[in-house]
Design a protein around this motif. Structure first.
Motif, PDB file in Angstrom:
ATOM      1  N   PHE A  24      59.844  20.849  10.122  1.00 22.69           N
ATOM      2  CA  PHE A  24      59.383  19.615  10.373  1.00 22.69           C
ATOM      3  C   PHE A  24      58.390  19.221   9.437  1.00 22.69           C
ATOM      4  N   THR A  54      62.371  26.259  14.648  1.00 27.99           N
ATOM      5  CA  THR A  54      61.836  26.254  15.867  1.00 27.99           C
ATOM      6  C   THR A  54      61.395  24.866  16.644  1.00 27.99           C
ATOM      7  N   ASP A  60      60.562  35.969   9.704  1.00 29.47           N
ATOM      8  CA  ASP A  60      60.185  35.082  10.923  1.00 29.47           C
ATOM      9  C   ASP A  60      61.814  34.820  11.555  1.00 29.47           C
ATOM     10  N   ASN A  64      58.072  39.164  12.017  1.00 30.70           N
ATOM     11  CA  ASN A  64      57.371  37.946  12.895  1.00 30.70           C
ATOM     12  C   ASN A  64      58.573  37.581  13.903  1.00 30.70           C
ATOM     13  N   ILE A  88      59.092  35.416  17.195  1.00 33.84           N
ATOM     14  CA  ILE A  88      58.567  34.460  18.102  1.00 33.84           C
ATOM     15  C   ILE A  88      59.113  34.663  19.513  1.00 33.84           C
ATOM     16  N   CYS A 145      54.920  41.451  14.681  1.00 36.18           N
ATOM     17  CA  CYS A 145      54.179  40.495  15.513  1.00 36.18           C
ATOM     18  C   CYS A 145      54.983  40.099  16.852  1.00 36.18           C
ATOM     19  N   MET A 186      55.223  37.353  19.797  1.00 35.56           N
ATOM     20  CA  MET A 186      54.612  36.189  20.242  1.00 35.56           C
ATOM     21  C   MET A 186      54.987  35.842  21.604  1.00 35.56           C
ATOM     22  N   ASP A 216      50.191  37.634  19.590  1.00 34.29           N
ATOM     23  CA  ASP A 216      50.398  36.085  19.102  1.00 34.29           C
ATOM     24  C   ASP A 216      50.397  35.163  20.665  1.00 34.29           C
ATOM     25  N   PHE A 255      54.148  26.883  21.769  1.00 35.41           N
ATOM     26  CA  PHE A 255      55.511  27.272  22.299  1.00 35.41           C
ATOM     27  C   PHE A 255      55.826  27.239  23.648  1.00 35.41           C
ATOM     28  N   LEU A 284      47.278  37.453  16.001  1.00 36.88           N
ATOM     29  CA  LEU A 284      47.673  36.656  15.184  1.00 36.88           C
ATOM     30  C   LEU A 284      47.841  35.168  15.691  1.00 36.88           C
ATOM     31  N   GLY A 306      48.830  30.872  14.932  1.00 37.52           N
ATOM     32  CA  GLY A 306      49.486  29.950  14.232  1.00 37.52           C
ATOM     33  C   GLY A 306      49.209  28.566  14.926  1.00 37.52           C
ATOM     34  N   LYS A 335      49.963  21.879  14.046  1.00 39.83           N
ATOM     35  CA  LYS A 335      50.780  21.828  15.268  1.00 39.83           C
ATOM     36  C   LYS A 335      50.332  20.382  15.854  1.00 39.83           C
ATOM     37  N   ARG A 374      48.294  32.364  10.525  1.00 41.49           N
ATOM     38  CA  ARG A 374      49.536  31.632  10.146  1.00 41.49           C
ATOM     39  C   ARG A 374      49.392  30.340   9.516  1.00 41.49           C
ATOM     40  N   HIS A 389      49.980  26.633   6.786  1.00 47.23           N
ATOM     41  CA  HIS A 389      50.667  26.064   5.533  1.00 47.23           C
ATOM     42  C   HIS A 389      49.794  26.021   4.217  1.00 47.23           C
TER      43      HIS A 389
HETATM   44  C1  7PJ Z   1      54.353  30.435  14.947  1.00 49.28           C
HETATM   45  C2  7PJ Z   1      55.275  31.392  14.270  1.00 49.28           C
HETATM   46  C3  7PJ Z   1      53.221  30.905  15.361  1.00 49.28           C
HETATM   47  C4  7PJ Z   1      54.057  33.413  15.072  1.00 49.28           C
HETATM   48  C5  7PJ Z   1      56.052  29.383  13.988  1.00 49.28           C
HETATM   49  C6  7PJ Z   1      55.361  26.167  12.838  1.00 49.28           C
HETATM   50  C7  7PJ Z   1      56.471  26.310  13.941  1.00 49.28           C
HETATM   51  N1  7PJ Z   1      55.139  32.553  14.186  1.00 49.28           N
HETATM   52  N2  7PJ Z   1      56.205  30.603  13.783  1.00 49.28           N
HETATM   53  N3  7PJ Z   1      53.061  32.105  15.548  1.00 49.28           N
HETATM   54  N4  7PJ Z   1      54.931  29.049  14.460  1.00 49.28           N
HETATM   55  N5  7PJ Z   1      53.699  34.267  14.851  1.00 49.28           N
HETATM   56  O1  7PJ Z   1      54.894  26.680  12.127  1.00 49.28           O
HETATM   57  O2  7PJ Z   1      54.561  25.061  13.401  1.00 49.28           O
HETATM   58  O3  7PJ Z   1      52.451  30.062  15.956  1.00 49.28           O
HETATM   59  S1  7PJ Z   1      57.089  28.056  13.437  1.00 49.28           S
END
Ligand code: 7PJ
Length: 271
Positions: A20, A54, A88, A107, A109, A129, A131, A177, A182, A207, A209, A213, A247, A249
Motif C-alpha cells: 500500500f 498483508t 518477511d 520476520n 507476522i 521475530c 508477531m 512484536d 494487525f 520489535l 512496526g 500505519k 521497522r 520506511h
Molecule cells: C509489520 C511487519 C509489523 C513486523 C508489516 C506495513 C505492513 N512485520 N510487516 N511488524 N508490518 N514484524 O508495513 O505497514 O508491524 S507489513
C-alpha cells in the motif's frame, strides 16, 4: 540474536506489486537494490524484504510466486551491501529459500503458526521475530475483539516463545512484536504502544512496526504519504518504552529519532 548495541532501525523493502505505501515501485531487482542501498546509507541495521502483501483484503500468493519475488532481491542485497537481511514471510518454503539466499533473520507476522514453519525455523536456527495478529490479513480489521488487548497480546507472545524454545529455537534467537495494526482498532493499537513495557517481561527484544500505519492516519487525519512526523512520534514513544528494533520506511529520520530516544534513556529518561 543480531548483535544490537542499542535500538536499531529495520528498513522496509517491499517487493510486492500491491504494497500500500510503496505501490509496486520496487518490482525490479535494480530498483529494490537502489532503495536498499539508500536505506543502508541512512543507517538501517537490517533490511526487511517481503513479497507477500498483508494489506487488508490482499490476495494470497503461491509459495513459488513469493520465492520468485524475494530471493533475487535477498541475494542482491546481501551481495552488494552485506547488511543483515530479514525475510518477511510465513511460509516454510520461502524461509528455506531465503536462508539459502543469505537471509539472516525470519520476520513472521503469523509467529511461525503456519504448517512446518516452526520446524523449519528451528532447523535453520535463524533469529525470528514473532508477531501477534488477530485473525488473518483478509479478515483482521473486520471486528477486532479483546477483553484486555495488552494482556492477551503479551500472553500470546509468551506462549509462542515457549513453543519455539520447546521446538529448539533458543530464546536468544527470538524477538517479539505486538503487531501494530494487525487485527486491532486504533484505540487497541495505542493501548499496546502505551503499555509496550509489559512485553519486556517476556525477556526477548521487542520489535515494533508503526511506520505510516492507518492508526496514525486516524489520529492525524493524514494520508499514508504524509505520516512521517506521526511515524517518528510513535517510533520515539516505542523506543522510550523499551523497543529494540523499529521497522520503518523512512530510515534516516527514524535513525535520528531512535538516537535521541536512546540518548534520553541513557540520561535516565526511559520508563
Ligand atoms: C509489520 C511487519 C509489523 C513486523 C508489516 C506495513 C505492513 N512485520 N510487516 N511488524 N508490518 N514484524 O508495513 O505497514 O508491524 S507489513
Amino acid at each position: 540474536m543480531l548483535k544490537l548495541d542499542g535500538p536499531a532501525v529495520m528498513g522496509v523493502l517491499n517487493v510486492t506489486p500491491d504494497s500500500f505505501s510503496d505501490g509496486g515501485r520496487f518490482q525490479t531487482v535494480e530498483l529494490a537494490l537502489e532503495h536498499a542501498g539508500k536505506m543502508v546509507a541512512q543507517g538501517a541495521a537490517i533490511i526487511d524484504i517481503g513479497g507477500e502483501s498483508t494489506r487488508p483484503g490482499a490476495r494470497d500468493i503461491s509459495e513459488q510466486e513469493e520465492i520468485d519475488r524475494v530471493v533475487p532481491v535477498i541475494e542482491a542485497v546481501v551481495r552488494e551491501f552485506g547488511t543483515p537481511v530479514s525475510v518477511d514471510t510465513s511460509k516454510s518454503a520461502v524461509m528455506r529459500a531465503a536462508a539459502a539466499a543469505g537471509a539472516a533473520m525470519i520476520n513472521d507476522i503469523r509467529a511461525l503458526q503456519l504448517e512446518s514453519a516452526l520446524a523449519t525455523a528451528a532447523e535453520l536456527q535463524l533469529p525470528v521475530c514473532l508477531m501477534h495478529m488477530q485473525g488473518t490479513p483478509q479478515s483482521m480489521q473486520a471486528r477486532p475483539r479483546y477483553d484486555n488487548v495488552v494482556e492477551e497480546v503479551a500472553a500470546f507472545l509468551a506462549q509462542r516463545v515457549a513453543q519455539c524454545v520447546r521446538a529448539g529455537l533458543a530464546k536468544d534467537l527470538l524477538a517479539v512484536d505486538p503487531g501494530f495494526g494487525f487485527g486491532k482498532t486504533p484505540q487497541q493499537n495505542m493501548a499496546l504502544l502505551a503499555n509496550l513495557g509489559r512485553l519486556r517481561d517476556i525477556g526477548c527484544p521487542i520489535l515494533v512496526g508503526v511506520s505510516r500505519k492507518s492508526t496514525l492516519g486516524v489520529i492525524t487525519g493524514r494520508d499514508t504519504a504524509d505520516r512521517l512526523a506521526a511515524s517518528i512520534a510513535a517510533a520515539t514513544a516505542a523506543v522510550l518504552r523499551g523497543a529494540s528494533i523499529i521497522r520503518a520506511h523512512d530510515v534516516a529520520e527514524t535513525v535520528d529519532a531512535v538516537r535521541v530516544a536512546r540518548s534520553l534513556m541513557q540520561s535516565g529518561g526511559g520508563e
